[in-house]
Write a protein that holds these residues in place. Structure first.
Motif, short mmCIF file in Angstrom:
data_model
loop_
_atom_site.label_atom_id
_atom_site.label_comp_id
_atom_site.label_asym_id
_atom_site.label_seq_id
_atom_site.Cartn_x
_atom_site.Cartn_y
_atom_site.Cartn_z
N UNK A 48 0.84 -1.18 0.00
CA UNK A 48 0.00 0.00 0.00
C UNK A 48 0.88 1.24 0.00
N UNK A 49 0.25 2.37 -0.09
CA UNK A 49 0.93 3.64 0.20
C UNK A 49 0.09 4.35 1.25
N UNK A 50 0.76 4.96 2.20
CA UNK A 50 0.07 5.75 3.23
C UNK A 50 0.52 7.19 3.07
N UNK A 51 -0.43 8.10 3.11
CA UNK A 51 -0.09 9.50 2.94
C UNK A 51 -0.76 10.36 4.00
N UNK A 52 -0.03 11.41 4.40
CA UNK A 52 -0.56 12.42 5.30
C UNK A 52 -0.94 13.68 4.54
N UNK A 53 -1.03 13.60 3.22
CA UNK A 53 -1.48 14.75 2.44
C UNK A 53 -2.75 15.33 3.06
N UNK A 54 -2.84 16.65 3.09
CA UNK A 54 -4.01 17.27 3.70
C UNK A 54 -5.30 16.86 3.01
N UNK A 55 -5.24 16.63 1.70
CA UNK A 55 -6.45 16.29 0.96
C UNK A 55 -6.06 15.36 -0.20
N UNK A 56 -5.94 14.06 0.04
CA UNK A 56 -5.57 13.15 -1.04
C UNK A 56 -6.61 13.10 -2.16
N UNK A 57 -7.90 13.19 -1.78
CA UNK A 57 -8.98 13.13 -2.75
C UNK A 57 -9.93 14.31 -2.50
N UNK A 58 -10.26 15.01 -3.56
CA UNK A 58 -11.06 16.23 -3.42
C UNK A 58 -12.41 15.96 -2.78
N UNK A 59 -12.97 14.79 -3.03
CA UNK A 59 -14.32 14.50 -2.54
C UNK A 59 -14.33 13.92 -1.13
N UNK A 60 -13.18 13.64 -0.57
CA UNK A 60 -13.09 13.00 0.74
C UNK A 60 -12.66 13.97 1.83
N UNK A 61 -12.80 13.54 3.06
CA UNK A 61 -12.29 14.30 4.19
C UNK A 61 -10.77 14.36 4.12
N UNK A 62 -10.21 15.45 4.63
CA UNK A 62 -8.77 15.61 4.64
C UNK A 62 -8.15 15.03 5.90
N UNK A 63 -6.82 15.02 5.91
CA UNK A 63 -6.06 14.50 7.05
C UNK A 63 -5.61 15.64 7.96
N UNK A 64 -5.86 15.49 9.25
CA UNK A 64 -5.47 16.49 10.23
C UNK A 64 -4.47 15.95 11.23
N UNK A 65 -3.84 16.87 11.96
CA UNK A 65 -3.00 16.54 13.10
C UNK A 65 -3.51 17.38 14.26
N UNK A 66 -4.15 16.75 15.22
CA UNK A 66 -4.70 17.46 16.38
C UNK A 66 -3.71 17.34 17.54
N UNK A 67 -3.44 18.47 18.17
CA UNK A 67 -2.54 18.50 19.31
C UNK A 67 -3.33 18.73 20.59
N UNK A 68 -3.21 17.81 21.55
CA UNK A 68 -3.79 17.95 22.88
C UNK A 68 -2.67 18.31 23.84
N UNK A 69 -2.90 19.29 24.71
CA UNK A 69 -1.86 19.59 25.69
C UNK A 69 -2.44 20.17 26.97
N UNK A 70 -1.76 19.87 28.05
CA UNK A 70 -2.01 20.49 29.34
C UNK A 70 -0.67 20.90 29.92
N UNK A 71 -0.70 21.65 31.00
CA UNK A 71 0.53 22.20 31.59
C UNK A 71 0.54 21.86 33.07
#
Length: 438
Positions: A230-253
């Motif tokens: 396979x190929x795995x991609x983190x492209x923000x939008x591999x396919x125009x009709x699909x949801x894009x890929x995000x990176x969510x950051x959770x943090x506390x101090x």
């Protein structure tokens, strides 16, 4: 892992796009790494997405393309389970000849931000959620992957489907085994809202270690996917009709006693949390270049596409950019949802955590938390295009409060060169540049 047991091993640091730049060195170097045995041009961390030098870069044309010194980060050595051979990787970071951190190294940018928390006796604990898409890149156009059971292409998103997890069980098993070998604490895996899209959550831990793990994790996913056909991609939008890929950051101090400075015993959080939120909102539009660093990134940043486009916050609302999740007050945290999966984790952590501590230092106050659907409301927006994002990053005072002048200059020069290069490539061919690089 004893490097002396290996004939060769790799050393690598992160460039501005999050790609590994480094060398394969003999095992005899193991005893010399801390002494700076590995040298590499400073400009190597500031090349463009294709690995080319930046035209007219002062790193090349004013300094004579001087060498820097690579030193271990303390994170490695780690195995590279995507390779056939047992060759370790030692993550590195760049210094100048006089021993100063090179301000074009994105990991140093994060260290500088975290030092501002440490000056208050605080420690940042963070975790990431990463979305990626499995694809078939064997043809002239990017296609959805084939189901390993029968060979037909996937056609539906299968949100939270256990059946689809079973379909790719061999790949996911290898991924969890690879994480264990590399010391990456992977948590839950789910099927997301795009065809062939998955999300993996990493464990809450020291923020610098969390960024290191996120950087290594992206390499692991891409490498292992290839081993499974396979190929795995983190492209923000591999396919125009699909949801894009995000990176969510959770943090506390956490304070010196281990207490969460965001926790007031209730759902609303402390004034420190509110000031941190305000800082994140204030810097968000100017930080767009970090959250959306590529031409393809801007196909994700459109209203209603499961990606936040406005600087707003709320409690437990997934349409906003800055979310305060529910749950026990002792675990009160901020979730920042603006970044794409195609980003450099070190720069994302730096931009978000730098904005938050600036808000605390200046005792900023956020607007009231939003109610309802954020996509349908008016608010300050992230930059709508690559050129505007680059201009804002170069000139905005909020960015100057977070990043060193050299980092700002180098990232802006890099992105302007990439804009010129990508403008010569048809948009429907951009995936060939970004599939394996982001």
């Amino acid at each position: 892992m004893d490097l002396h047991d290996h004939t060769t091993f790799r050393v690598a640091a992160s460039d501005l796009n999050g790609q590994m730049r480094g060398k394969r060195v003999p095992g005899s170097y193991a005893a010399k790494l801390d002494a700076g045995a590995v040298r590499m041009p400073l400009s190597a961390l500031n090349v463009d997405i294709h690995g080319a030098d930046i035209a007219d870069s002062p790193l090349v044309f004013e300094s004579g393309d001087a060498d820097g010194v690579l030193r271990p980060t303390g994170r490695g050595p780690v195995p590279m389970p995507w390779l056939d051979g047992a060759q370790p990787l030692v993550p590195m970071t760049m210094y100048t000849d006089d021993g100063a951190p090179f301000d074009g190294d994105p990991r140093h940018a994060l260290e500088s931000v975290l030092a501002r928390y440490a000056a208050r006796g605080w420690r940042v604990v963070a975790a990431t959620e990463l979305e990626f898409t499995l694809v078939d890149d064997s043809g002239d156009r990017l296609a959805h992957p084939r189901d390993p059971r029968h060979g037909r292409r996937l056609e539906a998103p299968e949100i939270l489907s256990c059946t689809q997890l079973d379909t790719f069980d061999a790949f996911l098993d290898a991924l969890y085994e690879g994480c264990a070998a590399m010391g990456i604490a992977a948590q839950t895996a789910i099927c997301e809202s795009g065809v062939g899209q998955f999300e993996i959550t990493l464990h809450h831990q020291d923020a610098l270690r969390a960024a290191d793990d996120t950087w290594l994790f992206k390499a692991l996913i891409k490498g292992l996917a290839r081993r499974h056909g396979l190929a795995a991609t983190f492209m923000a939008k591999p396919f125009a009709e699909d949801a894009g890929n995000g990176l969510h950051l959770h943090f506390s101090v956490l304070d010196a006693d281990g207490g969460n400075v965001f926790d007031n015993g209730g759902a609303e959080g402390t004034p420190v949390l509110h000031a941190a939120v305000a800082g994140c909102l204030a810097a968000m539009p100017a930080s767009t270049l970090v959250f959306a660093p590529h031409a393809n990134s801007y196909t994700r940043l459109v209203p209603g596409a499961h990606a936040p486009t406005g600087a707003c916050w709320a409690h437990d609302n997934r349409t906003v950019a800055v979310r305060i999740p529910g749950g026990a007050p002792v675990a009160r945290r901020i979730e920042h949802r603006a970044a794409g999966g195609d980003t450099n984790p070190y720069l994302v952590f730096s931009a978000i955590l730098g904005a938050a501590i600036t808000g605390v230092e200046r005792e900023l106050t956020p607007p009231p938390p939003l109610t309802g659907n954020a996509y349908a409301q008016e608010m300050p927006r992230l930059a709508a295009d690559w050129a505007t994002a680059t201009e804002r990053f170069e000139t905005d005072e909020a960015i100057a409060d977070i990043f060193a002048p050299g980092m700002i200059r180098n990232l802006v020069m890099t992105k302007r060169q990439e804009m010129r290069v990508m403008a010569r490539i048809p948009a429907d061919e951009h995936w060939k540049t970004y599939l394996d690089t982001v």
